[in-house]
Design an enzyme around this catalytic site. Structure first.
Site, short mmCIF file in Angstrom:
data_model
loop_
_atom_site.label_atom_id
_atom_site.label_comp_id
_atom_site.label_asym_id
_atom_site.label_seq_id
_atom_site.Cartn_x
_atom_site.Cartn_y
_atom_site.Cartn_z
N TYR A 46 8.03 -11.01 -17.91
CA TYR A 46 9.07 -10.01 -17.59
C TYR A 46 8.76 -8.72 -18.32
CZ TYR A 46 12.93 -11.17 -14.57
OH TYR A 46 13.69 -11.37 -13.47
N GLU A 48 10.63 -5.30 -17.65
CA GLU A 48 11.43 -4.19 -17.10
C GLU A 48 11.22 -2.95 -17.95
OE1 GLU A 48 15.45 -5.52 -16.58
OE2 GLU A 48 14.89 -6.85 -14.95
N ASP A 192 4.25 9.49 3.64
CA ASP A 192 4.02 8.04 3.50
C ASP A 192 2.66 7.76 4.13
OD1 ASP A 192 3.83 5.33 3.85
OD2 ASP A 192 5.88 5.07 4.57
N THR A 218 1.31 1.95 0.70
CA THR A 218 1.13 0.54 0.37
C THR A 218 -0.26 0.41 -0.24
OG1 THR A 218 0.26 0.16 2.58
CG2 THR A 218 2.58 -0.39 2.23
N LYS A 221 -3.43 -2.17 2.87
CA LYS A 221 -4.00 -1.88 4.20
C LYS A 221 -5.43 -1.38 3.99
CE LYS A 221 0.54 -1.18 6.29
NZ LYS A 221 1.60 -0.83 5.31
N ARG A 227 -0.66 -7.01 -1.77
CA ARG A 227 0.50 -6.45 -1.09
C ARG A 227 1.35 -5.72 -2.11
NH1 ARG A 227 0.44 -8.39 3.74
NH2 ARG A 227 2.35 -7.27 4.21
#
Ligand code: DSN
Length: 419
Positions: A46, A48, A192, A218, A221, A227
């Site tokens: 974790y 954050e 984008d 992203t 691609k 991903r």
């Protein structure tokens, strides 16, 4: 292995990916090192917050990993600020909108039905529910972006944000022209670049970071990573409008964007995926990757040329990037039929709306095809002609089993990863 059922399914998917031809424009084959990092022990952590400013202990190592990832991404796109935590492209866009807009603000995006993306204002998506969306599209005659309508709508509606970028547009963008429009109405300009980001990173297409305030993408691609999503800016656009807190402190846009990701729209970052992004960015900075993206583009052009020879109608008449959108109406096949029938021959594509489509999104009149994945397997222009031949035989002669046999035998020659 204890969970035989699950791992058998993973092996089946591996077989499917190996034996077939992958032409979905948003997919690719990540390297073995990218997959090793994304399947690593980092999934347990974790973290954050951001490197050096976490809400959990034990973050010394993941801080170094995230910093390495950020530095590599900055080098790749010549960015001065980046956030590598978005879990996806949609999450990256959500974080940017949350950071820079108020509910009810107007946004202007490229119409999903003409090749845009859900998160650019579609009424079924958060972006069209929370914000008031307007759209521009392509010209009916040439299939190219209608910059005049974009400008007219922007001047009339005065959106707070203009969004450019697409999921099925095969041409380059005139970011400079859209920025001039944005400046007339004091709007933010978001690009984008989820689809062509790999080609942009190595200078094969126009540079959006030169003209747009914020750029999202992203990473899975054409960038060929795990991903995930990213957000980037160049220094000159940080704080162009002087955002003020209630106490009158001017905040930098990058500070707002960081908060848009966490705590705005996400909790703990996926440090295993951030590590895999770091691997992908190192790969993308290599000579090998430059040759790869050059070949992706050559392959798309060769494929488009061969489709045109066989009387397939490519929207806009060709491609500048890694994909093409084909209107199948002259072949009297719907997109749905094409997707299903090619699937029977182990060729994977997706049905896609074409601009001014008369079919529903579940049927569609088109198919979208991309060359990022087949190029990763080492295929070249000659192979693209062969693929078009397979597609044509399956769609027109409907000899699915015959083509499947040929496809499986032929795919064997192109392993997913170099040994
Ligand atoms: N990015 C979309 C695609 O192009 O497939 C999915 O959201």
């Amino acid at each position: 292995m204890e969970d035989k059922k699950l791992f058998n399914l993973i092996n089946l998917e591996k077989k499917r990916q190996t034996e077939g031809i992958e032409l979905i424009a948003s997919e690719n084959y990540a390297s073995e090192e990218v997959m090793a990092a994304s399947g690593s022990i980092l999934t347990n952590k974790y973290a954050e917050g951001l490197p050096g400013k976490r809400y959990y202990g034990g973050c010394v190592v993941v801080d170094e990993i995230e910093d390495l990832c950020r530095e590599r991404l900055k080098n790749l796109f010549d960015a001065s600020w980046v956030n590598v935590q978005p879990h996806s492209g949609a999450q990256a866009n959500a974080a940017v909108m949350l950071a820079l807009l108020n509910p009810g603000d107007k946004i202007l995006g490229f119409d999903l039905a003409h090749g845009g993306h859900l998160t650019h204002g579609s009424t079924v998506n958060f972006s069209g529910k929370i914000y008031k969306s307007f759209f521009y599209g392509v010209n009916k005659e040439d299939g190219l972006i209608d910059y005049n309508t974009l400008e007219e709508t922007a001047l009339k509606e005065k959106p707070k944000m203009i969004i450019c970028g697409a999921s099925s547009y095969s041409r380059d963008w005139d970011y400079k022209r859209i920025r001039e429009v944005a400046d007339k109405i004091n709007a933010f300009l978001l690009a984008d670049i989820a689809h062509p980001s790999g080609l942009i990173s190595r200078g094969l297409l126009n540079d959006p970071l030169k003209h747009c305030h914020v750029v999202t993408s992203t990473t899975h691609k054409t960038l060929r990573g795990p991903r995930g999503g990213i957000i980037m800016m160049r220094e000159d656009f940080d704080n162009p409008f002087g955002f003020k807190t209630p106490k009158g402190v001017i905040k930098k846009v990058s500070t707002l964007l960081d908060s848009g990701v966490f705590p705005g729209t996400q909790g703990g970052p996926l440090e295993h995926i951030i590590a895999a992004k770091a691997v992908a960015f190192k790969e993308a900075l290599s000579e090998d990757y430059l040759n790869y993206v050059i070949q992706v583009k050559k392959n798309a052009s060769a494929m488009a040329k061969e489709f045109i020879i066989r009387d397939y109608q490519i929207i806009s008449g060709g491609t500048d990037n890694h994909l093409m959108l084909i209107d199948l109406r002259n072949k009297e096949i719907t997109g749905k039929e094409a997707e299903e029938n090619l699937g029977k021959a182990d060729i994977t594509i997706n049905k896609n709306m074409v601009p001014f489509d008369t079919q529903s999104p579940f049927v569609t009149s088109g198919m979208r095809i991309g060359t990022a994945a087949v190029t990763s397997r080492g295929m070249n222009e000659v192979d693209m002609v062969k693929i078009v031949d397979f597609i044509d035989k399956a769609l027109i002669n409907k000899d699915f089993l015959g083509v499947k046999k040929e496809v499986n035998g032929w795919a064997e020659k192109f392993p997913l990863h170099k040994k």
